[in-house]
Motif scaffolding. Structure first.
Motif, PDB file in Angstrom:
ATOM      1  N   ALA A 174       0.837  -1.205   0.000  1.00 42.02           N
ATOM      2  CA  ALA A 174       0.000   0.000   0.000  1.00 42.02           C
ATOM      3  C   ALA A 174       0.871   1.254   0.000  1.00 42.02           C
ATOM      4  CB  ALA A 174      -0.918   0.003   1.221  1.00 42.02           C
ATOM      5  N   LYS A 175       2.000   1.188   0.717  1.00 42.11           N
ATOM      6  CA  LYS A 175       2.920   2.331   0.756  1.00 42.11           C
ATOM      7  C   LYS A 175       3.561   2.555  -0.616  1.00 42.11           C
ATOM      8  CE  LYS A 175       5.189   5.632   2.769  1.00 42.11           C
ATOM      9  NZ  LYS A 175       4.478   6.879   3.171  1.00 42.11           N
ATOM     10  N   VAL A 176       3.894   1.471  -1.302  1.00 42.49           N
ATOM     11  CA  VAL A 176       4.448   1.584  -2.660  1.00 42.49           C
ATOM     12  C   VAL A 176       3.422   2.245  -3.581  1.00 42.49           C
ATOM     13  CG1 VAL A 176       5.246   0.296  -4.683  1.00 42.49           C
ATOM     14  CG2 VAL A 176       6.013  -0.390  -2.394  1.00 42.49           C
ATOM     15  N   ASP A 177       2.176   1.792  -3.483  1.00 41.41           N
ATOM     16  CA  ASP A 177       1.111   2.380  -4.308  1.00 41.41           C
ATOM     17  C   ASP A 177       0.935   3.863  -4.005  1.00 41.41           C
ATOM     18  OD1 ASP A 177       0.604  -0.050  -5.514  1.00 41.41           O
ATOM     19  OD2 ASP A 177      -1.012  -0.609  -4.138  1.00 41.41           O
ATOM     20  N   GLU A 178       1.006   4.203  -2.722  1.00 45.51           N
ATOM     21  CA  GLU A 178       0.861   5.599  -2.300  1.00 45.51           C
ATOM     22  C   GLU A 178       1.984   6.458  -2.889  1.00 45.51           C
ATOM     23  OE1 GLU A 178       1.757   8.072   1.761  1.00 45.51           O
ATOM     24  OE2 GLU A 178       0.670   6.171   1.988  1.00 45.51           O
ATOM     25  N   GLU A 179       3.212   5.948  -2.818  1.00 46.63           N
ATOM     26  CA  GLU A 179       4.358   6.710  -3.333  1.00 46.63           C
ATOM     27  C   GLU A 179       4.288   6.850  -4.855  1.00 46.63           C
ATOM     28  OE1 GLU A 179       6.125   8.388  -1.516  1.00 46.63           O
ATOM     29  OE2 GLU A 179       6.047   7.457   0.450  1.00 46.63           O
ATOM     30  N   ALA A 181       1.538   6.994  -6.622  1.00 43.39           N
ATOM     31  CA  ALA A 181       0.502   8.003  -6.880  1.00 43.39           C
ATOM     32  C   ALA A 181       1.068   9.409  -6.691  1.00 43.39           C
ATOM     33  CB  ALA A 181      -0.684   7.776  -5.936  1.00 43.39           C
ATOM     34  N   GLU A 182       1.948   9.571  -5.698  1.00 44.62           N
ATOM     35  CA  GLU A 182       2.543  10.884  -5.439  1.00 44.62           C
ATOM     36  C   GLU A 182       3.533  11.270  -6.539  1.00 44.62           C
ATOM     37  OE1 GLU A 182       4.100  10.830  -1.462  1.00 44.62           O
ATOM     38  OE2 GLU A 182       2.114  10.713  -0.531  1.00 44.62           O
ATOM     39  N   VAL A 183       4.200  10.274  -7.128  1.00 51.00           N
ATOM     40  CA  VAL A 183       5.081  10.540  -8.266  1.00 51.00           C
ATOM     41  C   VAL A 183       4.244  11.052  -9.440  1.00 51.00           C
ATOM     42  CG1 VAL A 183       6.545   9.483 -10.034  1.00 51.00           C
ATOM     43  CG2 VAL A 183       6.902   8.907  -7.634  1.00 51.00           C
ATOM     44  N   LYS A 184       3.124  10.396  -9.703  1.00 54.28           N
ATOM     45  CA  LYS A 184       2.240  10.801 -10.804  1.00 54.28           C
ATOM     46  C   LYS A 184       1.722  12.224 -10.592  1.00 54.28           C
ATOM     47  CE  LYS A 184       0.653   6.102 -11.857  1.00 54.28           C
ATOM     48  NZ  LYS A 184      -0.501   5.178 -11.861  1.00 54.28           N
ATOM     49  N   GLU A 185       1.379  12.531  -9.353  1.00 54.08           N
ATOM     50  CA  GLU A 185       0.881  13.864  -9.034  1.00 54.08           C
ATOM     51  C   GLU A 185       1.974  14.908  -9.245  1.00 54.08           C
ATOM     52  OE1 GLU A 185      -1.463  17.013  -7.961  1.00 54.08           O
ATOM     53  OE2 GLU A 185      -2.066  14.950  -8.436  1.00 54.08           O
ATOM     54  N   ALA A 186       3.208  14.577  -8.830  1.00 51.37           N
ATOM     55  CA  ALA A 186       4.333  15.501  -9.002  1.00 51.37           C
ATOM     56  C   ALA A 186       4.612  15.754 -10.481  1.00 51.37           C
ATOM     57  CB  ALA A 186       5.581  14.935  -8.319  1.00 51.37           C
ATOM     58  N   GLU A 196      11.708  14.807  -8.234  1.00 50.07           N
ATOM     59  CA  GLU A 196      12.899  14.122  -7.724  1.00 50.07           C
ATOM     60  C   GLU A 196      12.653  13.539  -6.335  1.00 50.07           C
ATOM     61  OE1 GLU A 196      17.644  15.063  -7.337  1.00 50.07           O
ATOM     62  OE2 GLU A 196      16.244  16.633  -6.732  1.00 50.07           O
ATOM     63  N   GLU A 197      12.046  14.337  -5.479  1.00 45.94           N
ATOM     64  CA  GLU A 197      11.768  13.900  -4.109  1.00 45.94           C
ATOM     65  C   GLU A 197      10.834  12.689  -4.088  1.00 45.94           C
ATOM     66  OE1 GLU A 197       9.709  15.573   0.032  1.00 45.94           O
ATOM     67  OE2 GLU A 197      10.050  16.930  -1.660  1.00 45.94           O
ATOM     68  N   GLU A 198       9.781  12.753  -4.887  1.00 44.57           N
ATOM     69  CA  GLU A 198       8.795  11.676  -4.883  1.00 44.57           C
ATOM     70  C   GLU A 198       9.342  10.390  -5.522  1.00 44.57           C
ATOM     71  OE1 GLU A 198       6.341  11.776  -3.105  1.00 44.57           O
ATOM     72  OE2 GLU A 198       6.160  13.925  -2.726  1.00 44.57           O
ATOM     73  N   VAL A 199      10.162  10.533  -6.559  1.00 44.76           N
ATOM     74  CA  VAL A 199      10.790   9.341  -7.144  1.00 44.76           C
ATOM     75  C   VAL A 199      11.713   8.695  -6.111  1.00 44.76           C
ATOM     76  CG1 VAL A 199      12.438   8.536  -8.874  1.00 44.76           C
ATOM     77  CG2 VAL A 199      10.599  10.081  -9.550  1.00 44.76           C
ATOM     78  N   GLY A 200      12.430   9.526  -5.354  1.00 49.89           N
ATOM     79  CA  GLY A 200      13.282   9.006  -4.283  1.00 49.89           C
ATOM     80  C   GLY A 200      12.479   8.236  -3.253  1.00 49.89           C
ATOM     81  N   ASP A 201      11.318   8.790  -2.874  1.00 50.86           N
ATOM     82  CA  ASP A 201      10.444   8.109  -1.915  1.00 50.86           C
ATOM     83  C   ASP A 201       9.943   6.774  -2.465  1.00 50.86           C
ATOM     84  OD1 ASP A 201      10.756  10.223  -0.198  1.00 50.86           O
ATOM     85  OD2 ASP A 201       8.816  11.143  -0.634  1.00 50.86           O
ATOM     86  N   LEU A 203      11.478   4.867  -4.742  1.00 51.97           N
ATOM     87  CA  LEU A 203      12.598   3.925  -4.725  1.00 51.97           C
ATOM     88  C   LEU A 203      12.828   3.372  -3.315  1.00 51.97           C
ATOM     89  CD1 LEU A 203      15.156   5.767  -7.040  1.00 51.97           C
ATOM     90  CD2 LEU A 203      13.980   3.620  -7.527  1.00 51.97           C
ATOM     91  N   PHE A 204      12.744   4.260  -2.325  1.00 49.65           N
ATOM     92  CA  PHE A 204      12.953   3.847  -0.938  1.00 49.65           C
ATOM     93  C   PHE A 204      11.889   2.838  -0.505  1.00 49.65           C
ATOM     94  CE2 PHE A 204      13.058   4.399   3.710  1.00 49.65           C
ATOM     95  CZ  PHE A 204      14.427   4.352   3.946  1.00 49.65           C
ATOM     96  N   SER A 205      10.662   3.072  -0.937  1.00 53.57           N
ATOM     97  CA  SER A 205       9.579   2.150  -0.580  1.00 53.57           C
ATOM     98  C   SER A 205       9.740   0.805  -1.288  1.00 53.57           C
ATOM     99  CB  SER A 205       8.216   2.765  -0.907  1.00 53.57           C
ATOM    100  OG  SER A 205       8.031   2.924  -2.306  1.00 53.57           O
ATOM    101  N   MET A 206      10.306   0.816  -2.507  1.00 47.72           N
ATOM    102  CA  MET A 206      10.562  -0.441  -3.219  1.00 47.72           C
ATOM    103  C   MET A 206      11.666  -1.238  -2.538  1.00 47.72           C
ATOM    104  SD  MET A 206       8.441  -0.940  -5.589  1.00 47.72           S
ATOM    105  CE  MET A 206       9.311  -2.381  -6.214  1.00 47.72           C
ATOM    106  N   VAL A 207      12.667  -0.534  -2.024  1.00 44.86           N
ATOM    107  CA  VAL A 207      13.715  -1.205  -1.252  1.00 44.86           C
ATOM    108  C   VAL A 207      13.103  -1.848  -0.013  1.00 44.86           C
ATOM    109  CG1 VAL A 207      15.808  -0.861   0.127  1.00 44.86           C
ATOM    110  CG2 VAL A 207      15.577   0.288  -2.074  1.00 44.86           C
TER     111      VAL A 207
END
Length: 268
Positions: A174-179, A181-186, A196-201, A203-207
């Motif tokens: 769910a956190k990956v999906d949330e992040e 969605a935030e990338v798409k919004e950005a 850049e910030e949202e893509v970083g988030d 990637l971090f959630s995928m890790v």
């Protein structure tokens, strides 16, 4: 397979003397110029070549790469010895002392019957050692030059040890999906810094997802990279067999061949 008997102490001394000669007055011009700092990129490269050798499954290759890495240790010790800082004897003594102290369940009266118990005990011992007592935060002590994926996984493991972690995989997904969605919004907002910030988030959630699944993120991505490289080479070869220059092909042509090879790879 029987390996020939060797005398490591004698051979170690031979290697030390060889290194001293390389750094000596009549030694090698390149070796004499080196310092701890100049050798950093070479040390990192050698470490990764050891990893490649392990992945290859070839013992002779691993032996060769370990030899290269081992020489770096001797080389650094020689540089430090010339400066009056320490020598290989001091490094070996420290290693023996540290490994003995951190394995009290083997060399002492402590008990640790599972790998998790060993790791917990190891971390507790580290906290009491010189150089570690200054670490005030759980996330202190991250190696500066550790690759980003490994660093992300390491910091996540650190905070997980104090309970800052998800309890089930559905929350992680769910956190990956949330992040995402935030990338798409950005992207829709067209703000580069926000993207850049949202893509970083993301990637971090995928890790975090990989860690939760007990996967080594660095290794997972390496495998995917090599799979991509292998498949792209097949695309090049297939197009060449059709008499086509890949640089002159359209994306649609390349994609069609890619999908064809992808289906073939999945069947094998």
């Amino acid at each position: 397979m029987n390996t020939p008997e060797v005398k490591p102490i004698s051979l170690l001394q031979d290697l030390i003397e060889l290194t001293q000669k390389l750094r000596g007055k009549d030694g090698c011009p390149w070796d004499k110029e080196q310092s701890h700092i100049s050798l950093k990129p070479h040390l990192i490269e050698e470490a990764y070549e050891v990893i490649d050798a392990i992945d290859s499954g070839d013992p002779s290759k691993l032996k060769e790469e370990l030899a290269d890495l081992f020489f770096h240790i001797i080389f650094h010790c020689q540089i430090a010895r010339e400066k009056g800082q320490f020598d290989i004897g001091g490094v070996i003594t420290l290693c023996l002392d540290k490994m003995t102290r951190r394995h009290p369940h083997v060399f002492g009266d402590a008990t640790a019957t599972t790998p998790d118990e060993v790791i917990h005990q190891w971390e507790e011992i580290k906290k009491k050692e010189k150089g570690y007592e200054e670490r005030k935060s759980v996330v202190d002590g991250l190696p500066k030059y550790l690759p980003a994926l490994q660093k992300a996984q390491k910091v996540q493991k650190k905070v997980a040890k104090v309970g800052f972690d998800w309890t089930n995989i559905n929350d992680v997904i769910a956190k990956v999906d949330e992040e995402l969605a935030e990338v798409k919004e950005a992207i829709r907002e067209k703000k580069p810094e926000h993207i850049e910030e949202e893509v970083g988030d993301l990637l971090f959630s995928m890790v975090n997802l990989s860690r939760f699944l007990k996967l080594d993120t660095e290794n997972v991505l390496h495998k995917t990279i090599y799979k991509f490289v292998d498949r792209f080479k097949k695309v090049e070869a297939e197009l060449a067999s059709m008499g086509k220059d890949i640089e002159a092909c359209t994306l649609e042509e390349m994609d069609a061949v890619w999908n064809k090879i992808k289906v073939k790879d999945k069947k094998t």
